[in-house]
Design a protein around this motif. Structure first.
Motif, PDB file in Angstrom:
ATOM      1  N   TRP A   9       0.865  -1.188   0.000  1.00 19.65           N
ATOM      2  CA  TRP A   9       0.000   0.000   0.000  1.00 19.65           C
ATOM      3  C   TRP A   9       0.894   1.227   0.000  1.00 19.65           C
ATOM      4  O   TRP A   9       1.580   1.506   0.985  1.00 19.65           O
ATOM      5  CB  TRP A   9      -0.904  -0.006   1.234  1.00 19.65           C
ATOM      6  CG  TRP A   9      -1.729   1.237   1.387  1.00 19.65           C
ATOM      7  CD1 TRP A   9      -2.681   1.709   0.538  1.00 19.65           C
ATOM      8  CD2 TRP A   9      -1.649   2.178   2.465  1.00 19.65           C
ATOM      9  NE1 TRP A   9      -3.206   2.887   1.013  1.00 19.65           N
ATOM     10  CE2 TRP A   9      -2.597   3.201   2.199  1.00 19.65           C
ATOM     11  CE3 TRP A   9      -0.882   2.267   3.623  1.00 19.65           C
ATOM     12  CZ2 TRP A   9      -2.786   4.287   3.042  1.00 19.65           C
ATOM     13  CZ3 TRP A   9      -1.070   3.348   4.475  1.00 19.65           C
ATOM     14  CH2 TRP A   9      -2.017   4.343   4.195  1.00 19.65           C
ATOM     15  N   GLY A  10       0.914   1.939  -1.128  1.00 22.93           N
ATOM     16  CA  GLY A  10       1.805   3.082  -1.248  1.00 22.93           C
ATOM     17  C   GLY A  10       3.245   2.630  -1.102  1.00 22.93           C
ATOM     18  O   GLY A  10       3.715   1.729  -1.808  1.00 22.93           O
ATOM     19  N   LYS A  11       3.956   3.229  -0.156  1.00 26.90           N
ATOM     20  CA  LYS A  11       5.341   2.859   0.089  1.00 26.90           C
ATOM     21  C   LYS A  11       5.481   1.762   1.135  1.00 26.90           C
ATOM     22  O   LYS A  11       6.593   1.297   1.405  1.00 26.90           O
ATOM     23  CB  LYS A  11       6.134   4.095   0.546  1.00 26.90           C
ATOM     24  CG  LYS A  11       6.221   5.186  -0.512  1.00 26.90           C
ATOM     25  CD  LYS A  11       7.019   6.371   0.018  1.00 26.90           C
ATOM     26  CE  LYS A  11       7.099   7.497  -1.024  1.00 26.90           C
ATOM     27  NZ  LYS A  11       7.861   8.665  -0.524  1.00 26.90           N
ATOM     28  N   GLU A  12       4.328   1.384   1.727  1.00 28.78           N
ATOM     29  CA  GLU A  12       4.361   0.383   2.801  1.00 28.78           C
ATOM     30  C   GLU A  12       4.225  -1.032   2.241  1.00 28.78           C
ATOM     31  O   GLU A  12       3.422  -1.282   1.331  1.00 28.78           O
ATOM     32  CB  GLU A  12       3.225   0.646   3.802  1.00 28.78           C
ATOM     33  CG  GLU A  12       3.244   2.020   4.447  1.00 28.78           C
ATOM     34  CD  GLU A  12       4.436   2.212   5.365  1.00 28.78           C
ATOM     35  OE1 GLU A  12       4.932   1.200   5.912  1.00 28.78           O
ATOM     36  OE2 GLU A  12       4.864   3.363   5.531  1.00 28.78           O
ATOM     37  N   MET A  13       5.009  -1.962   2.795  1.00 32.09           N
ATOM     38  CA  MET A  13       4.936  -3.371   2.409  1.00 32.09           C
ATOM     39  C   MET A  13       4.652  -4.207   3.653  1.00 32.09           C
ATOM     40  O   MET A  13       5.314  -4.056   4.690  1.00 32.09           O
ATOM     41  CB  MET A  13       6.255  -3.825   1.773  1.00 32.09           C
ATOM     42  CG  MET A  13       6.251  -5.286   1.342  1.00 32.09           C
ATOM     43  SD  MET A  13       5.183  -5.613  -0.086  1.00 32.09           S
ATOM     44  CE  MET A  13       6.240  -4.971  -1.394  1.00 32.09           C
ATOM     45  N   TYR A  14       3.662  -5.086   3.549  1.00 32.43           N
ATOM     46  CA  TYR A  14       3.292  -5.952   4.676  1.00 32.43           C
ATOM     47  C   TYR A  14       3.430  -7.404   4.232  1.00 32.43           C
ATOM     48  O   TYR A  14       2.521  -7.967   3.587  1.00 32.43           O
ATOM     49  CB  TYR A  14       1.849  -5.677   5.110  1.00 32.43           C
ATOM     50  CG  TYR A  14       1.580  -4.234   5.469  1.00 32.43           C
ATOM     51  CD1 TYR A  14       1.817  -3.762   6.758  1.00 32.43           C
ATOM     52  CD2 TYR A  14       1.095  -3.336   4.524  1.00 32.43           C
ATOM     53  CE1 TYR A  14       1.574  -2.441   7.093  1.00 32.43           C
ATOM     54  CE2 TYR A  14       0.851  -2.015   4.843  1.00 32.43           C
ATOM     55  CZ  TYR A  14       1.094  -1.567   6.130  1.00 32.43           C
ATOM     56  OH  TYR A  14       0.855  -0.261   6.444  1.00 32.43           O
ATOM     57  N   PRO A  15       4.554  -8.043   4.525  1.00 32.46           N
ATOM     58  CA  PRO A  15       4.736  -9.449   4.122  1.00 32.46           C
ATOM     59  C   PRO A  15       4.029 -10.402   5.083  1.00 32.46           C
ATOM     60  O   PRO A  15       3.702 -10.046   6.219  1.00 32.46           O
ATOM     61  CB  PRO A  15       6.248  -9.627   4.183  1.00 32.46           C
ATOM     62  CG  PRO A  15       6.685  -8.671   5.254  1.00 32.46           C
ATOM     63  CD  PRO A  15       5.752  -7.489   5.164  1.00 32.46           C
ATOM     64  N   GLY A  16       3.811 -11.618   4.622  1.00 34.20           N
ATOM     65  CA  GLY A  16       3.302 -12.677   5.495  1.00 34.20           C
ATOM     66  C   GLY A  16       1.873 -12.495   5.966  1.00 34.20           C
ATOM     67  O   GLY A  16       1.535 -12.906   7.082  1.00 34.20           O
TER      68      GLY A  16
ATOM     69  N   GLN B 174     -11.158   0.854  -0.527  1.00 35.84           N
ATOM     70  CA  GLN B 174     -10.050   0.047  -1.035  1.00 35.84           C
ATOM     71  C   GLN B 174     -10.286  -0.431  -2.469  1.00 35.84           C
ATOM     72  O   GLN B 174     -11.406  -0.798  -2.828  1.00 35.84           O
ATOM     73  CB  GLN B 174      -9.845  -1.193  -0.160  1.00 35.84           C
ATOM     74  CG  GLN B 174      -9.455  -0.924   1.280  1.00 35.84           C
ATOM     75  CD  GLN B 174      -9.429  -2.208   2.100  1.00 35.84           C
ATOM     76  OE1 GLN B 174      -9.477  -3.311   1.549  1.00 35.84           O
ATOM     77  NE2 GLN B 174      -9.370  -2.073   3.421  1.00 35.84           N
ATOM     78  N   LYS B 175      -9.223  -0.415  -3.250  1.00 39.46           N
ATOM     79  CA  LYS B 175      -9.197  -1.148  -4.516  1.00 39.46           C
ATOM     80  C   LYS B 175      -8.044  -2.126  -4.406  1.00 39.46           C
ATOM     81  O   LYS B 175      -6.879  -1.735  -4.288  1.00 39.46           O
ATOM     82  CB  LYS B 175      -8.991  -0.206  -5.703  1.00 39.46           C
ATOM     83  CG  LYS B 175      -9.023  -0.942  -7.055  1.00 39.46           C
ATOM     84  CD  LYS B 175      -8.899   0.025  -8.229  1.00 39.46           C
ATOM     85  CE  LYS B 175      -8.959  -0.740  -9.551  1.00 39.46           C
ATOM     86  NZ  LYS B 175      -8.821   0.165 -10.712  1.00 39.46           N
TER      87      LYS B 175
ATOM     88  N   GLY C 152      -6.783  -6.853  14.283  1.00 40.94           N
ATOM     89  CA  GLY C 152      -6.943  -7.781  13.168  1.00 40.94           C
ATOM     90  C   GLY C 152      -7.968  -8.862  13.469  1.00 40.94           C
ATOM     91  O   GLY C 152      -8.804  -9.194  12.628  1.00 40.94           O
ATOM     92  N   ALA C 153      -7.906  -9.411  14.695  1.00 45.33           N
ATOM     93  CA  ALA C 153      -8.866 -10.448  15.080  1.00 45.33           C
ATOM     94  C   ALA C 153     -10.286  -9.894  15.114  1.00 45.33           C
ATOM     95  O   ALA C 153     -11.232 -10.553  14.686  1.00 45.33           O
ATOM     96  CB  ALA C 153      -8.492 -11.021  16.448  1.00 45.33           C
ATOM     97  N   CYS C 154     -10.448  -8.670  15.613  1.00 41.85           N
ATOM     98  CA  CYS C 154     -11.778  -8.049  15.648  1.00 41.85           C
ATOM     99  C   CYS C 154     -12.321  -7.856  14.245  1.00 41.85           C
ATOM    100  O   CYS C 154     -13.505  -8.063  13.994  1.00 41.85           O
ATOM    101  CB  CYS C 154     -11.719  -6.708  16.377  1.00 41.85           C
ATOM    102  SG  CYS C 154     -11.556  -6.858  18.170  1.00 41.85           S
TER     103      CYS C 154
ATOM    104  N   GLN D 285      -8.852  -7.279   7.061  1.00 42.45           N
ATOM    105  CA  GLN D 285      -7.453  -7.434   7.461  1.00 42.45           C
ATOM    106  C   GLN D 285      -6.613  -6.272   6.927  1.00 42.45           C
ATOM    107  O   GLN D 285      -5.747  -5.742   7.623  1.00 42.45           O
ATOM    108  CB  GLN D 285      -6.903  -8.765   6.935  1.00 42.45           C
ATOM    109  CG  GLN D 285      -7.477 -10.005   7.592  1.00 42.45           C
ATOM    110  CD  GLN D 285      -6.960 -11.273   6.937  1.00 42.45           C
ATOM    111  OE1 GLN D 285      -7.553 -11.790   5.996  1.00 42.45           O
ATOM    112  NE2 GLN D 285      -5.839 -11.766   7.431  1.00 42.45           N
ATOM    113  N   ILE D 286      -6.881  -5.882   5.686  1.00 43.75           N
ATOM    114  CA  ILE D 286      -6.148  -4.773   5.080  1.00 43.75           C
ATOM    115  C   ILE D 286      -6.415  -3.478   5.845  1.00 43.75           C
ATOM    116  O   ILE D 286      -5.516  -2.670   6.074  1.00 43.75           O
ATOM    117  CB  ILE D 286      -6.534  -4.628   3.595  1.00 43.75           C
ATOM    118  CG1 ILE D 286      -6.035  -5.839   2.807  1.00 43.75           C
ATOM    119  CG2 ILE D 286      -5.973  -3.334   3.003  1.00 43.75           C
ATOM    120  CD1 ILE D 286      -6.520  -5.885   1.369  1.00 43.75           C
ATOM    121  N   PHE D 287      -7.681  -3.304   6.255  1.00 48.32           N
ATOM    122  CA  PHE D 287      -8.007  -2.114   7.040  1.00 48.32           C
ATOM    123  C   PHE D 287      -7.203  -2.096   8.340  1.00 48.32           C
ATOM    124  O   PHE D 287      -6.694  -1.050   8.764  1.00 48.32           O
ATOM    125  CB  PHE D 287      -9.496  -2.071   7.349  1.00 48.32           C
ATOM    126  CG  PHE D 287      -9.870  -1.017   8.363  1.00 48.32           C
ATOM    127  CD1 PHE D 287      -9.987   0.307   8.003  1.00 48.32           C
ATOM    128  CD2 PHE D 287     -10.085  -1.356   9.691  1.00 48.32           C
ATOM    129  CE1 PHE D 287     -10.305   1.278   8.939  1.00 48.32           C
ATOM    130  CE2 PHE D 287     -10.408  -0.390  10.636  1.00 48.32           C
ATOM    131  CZ  PHE D 287     -10.526   0.936  10.252  1.00 48.32           C
TER     132      PHE D 287
END
Length: 501
Positions: free
Chosen positions: A10-17, A44-45, A167-169, A32-34
């Motif tokens: 997302w933009g410059k951010e990377m979330y692996p795993g 979101q797209k 995330g769980a919520c 989860q993305i939120f």
């Protein structure tokens, strides 16, 4: 292979795993993305290999391990603006500020697209400890069709709110929404733009209560003739008398059950109590066997069993045929923090309520006497109260756990609506937490005052109370010795007086 691990960019951010379960609806992945990015699902797209993810289907959206998923969309607050106040870091916060920050992170439910009605309902029901405990211990393998799925999903949601993290919520809320859609497909309706349509919180409340009534049995070995947790703690009974106004007929008497009371709003109704009274005596039309036609009857209702938790609905919406909407009555109707429903009860129940009511009066009189004595001796009443340990006297009748044995209630949750129609606008929950109150506006949870809660009575375009949840007023007495306080019975007028240390 339903579960895969992907990289989210997302933009410059990377979330692996990021683990994705494609057995769940795509809206769970968006939740989860939120939780990762703060971008609301409807903004979101989500794209993978040139294919855009839909809300309702994984069709053509093929995910494999380590696949790169691109997210486009901005937070609502990303409009450039000068900072209103200096950033506060966790290590610089005092206990009060830290508690507020933790509340907001741990106890909110994100809006999955016009799901504020569901979020507000869950937050209000969560304030009932007996219901929450029954849900947390619910056997999710017990089946039960769509009602069982909805009950299990609500159990998971409460567990996530108890400490599962954002995330769980988010995932639990998405599963709850899916179970709600399966139970009542009308909640899956979509608006002209393709997103989920706004729904009525009162209808959501009723649907969830109906499922819980079917799936949560009352705890064994408790003195009660109620078979479910809902009937035990939310269910009341009415003694109903019908008298024909047009013919000499013997009055008919029946018994009805209720899970909530209604407060109809007329021009004369300015307070909750008068709205409840007017509903207890009303004119109805029904078939008269004597006259052989429809006739006017006076229907008089008296409460013969009070539940521990009393739900009250303000009947604020009516169908406006010209616009084909449920229009809203904005009238200001005041409601109290403490409610006494003694006058709405049958004479028999009133008699049974008196011993506990006398206990409350006796304790209040003793408290005033102690306060006056402390002032005369120069002592601080607050310090005296702080030193003395207390115990709670049961709020139910000995043979009916889950009832109310005094007629006294204290407000513990308010579900409000802001807008002009039940199918639009916004719903918020306002819930008590000990001596404090919280405003649960989806994932934003903030402290509020009692005065702010009392301003929810209506009269304008601000939030109006739609559903009220009152819990039993608990009598706390000083722990003056090691002997337990005797259980209140219907003939307990000769109990020894309450003493204040």
């Amino acid at each position: 292979m339903p579960k895969v691990s992907v990289k989210v960019k997302w933009g410059k951010e990377m979330y692996p795993g990021v683990e994705v379960n494609t057995d769940d609806d795509p809206v769970v992945f968006k939740a989860q993305i939120f939780a990762l990015t703060g971008v609301q699902p409807e903004r979101q797209k989500v794209v993978c290999k040139g294919v855009t993810l839909r809300d309702d289907s994984w069709a053509n959206f093929k995910l494999t391990n380590n696949a790169l998923v691109l997210v486009m969309g901005s937070k609502e607050e990303d409009v450039p603006a000068a900072p209103v106040e200096q950033t506060r870091f966790v290590e610089d916060m005092n206990e009060s500020e830290l508690a507020t920050a933790v509340i907001g992170l741990a106890e909110g439910l994100i809006n999955l697209g016009n799901t504020c009605y569901m979020n507000a309902t869950v937050q209000c029901l969560k304030t009932v400890p007996e219901l929450k405990n029954a849900l947390l211990s619910y056997d999710k393998s017990s089946g039960g069709g769509t009602a069982g799925e909805l009950t299990a999903a609500l159990s998971d949601t409460l567990a996530a709110l108890e400490g599962g993290g954002a995330g769980a919520c988010a995932g639990a809320a998405a599963k709850l929404l899916r179970a709600l859609h399966a139970t009542a497909p009308r909640f899956a309706e979509r608006g002209p733009a393709g997103g989920l349509a706004q729904q009525d919180a009162s209808e959501c409340w009723a649907e969830i209560i109906r499922a819980l009534q079917a799936r949560l049995p009352a705890a064994p070995n408790q003195p009660s003739n109620r078979s479910t947790v809902i009937e035990q703690y939310f269910g009341g009974t009415l003694d109903v008398e019908l008298v024909c106004a047009e013919a000499e007929e013997a009055p008919s008497r029946t018994t009805e059950t209720f899970l909530q009371l209604s407060c109809f709003i007329s021009q004369d109704v300015k307070y909750l109590q008068s709205g409840l009274r007017s509903k207890m005596s009303e004119q109805i039309t029904k078939m008269s066997q004597t006259l052989g036609r429809d006739a006017i009857y006076t229907k008089t209702s008296k409460i013969s069993r009070l539940p521990a938790y009393l739900t009250v609905q303000f009947v604020r919406f009516y169908y406006k045929e010209k616009e084909s909407i449920n229009a809203k009555i904005l009238k200001d109707v005041k409601f109290p923090l403490e409610l006494d429903v003694y006058e709405l009860c049958s004479p028999e129940l009133q008699e049974r309520l008196m011993p506990m009511r006398n206990k409350f009066k006796e304790y209040e009189d003793a408290t005033v006497e102690t306060s006056l004595s402390s002032k005369n001796h120069g002592d601080s009443t607050k310090d005296v109260k702080k030193k003395d340990p207390t115990r709670s006297i049961p709020y139910w009748f000995p043979n009916d756990v889950g009832s109310n044995n005094s007629g006294y209630y204290r407000l513990q949750a308010v579900l409000t609506h802001r807008g002009r129609s039940s199918s639009s606008g916004h719903y918020v929950a306002w819930v008590s937490r000990g001596d404090a109150w919280l405003r649960c506006d989806d994932d934003a949870v903030t402290p509020v005052t009692e005065d702010e809660v009392l301003k929810l009575s209506g009269g304008g375009d601000w939030h109006c109370a739609y559903l009220l949840l009152y819990g039993p007023k608990i009598l706390e007495v000083p722990e003056v010795d090691d002997k337990p306080e005797p259980m209140i019975t219907e003939h307990d007028d000769e109990d020894p007086p309450i003493a204040l240390a």
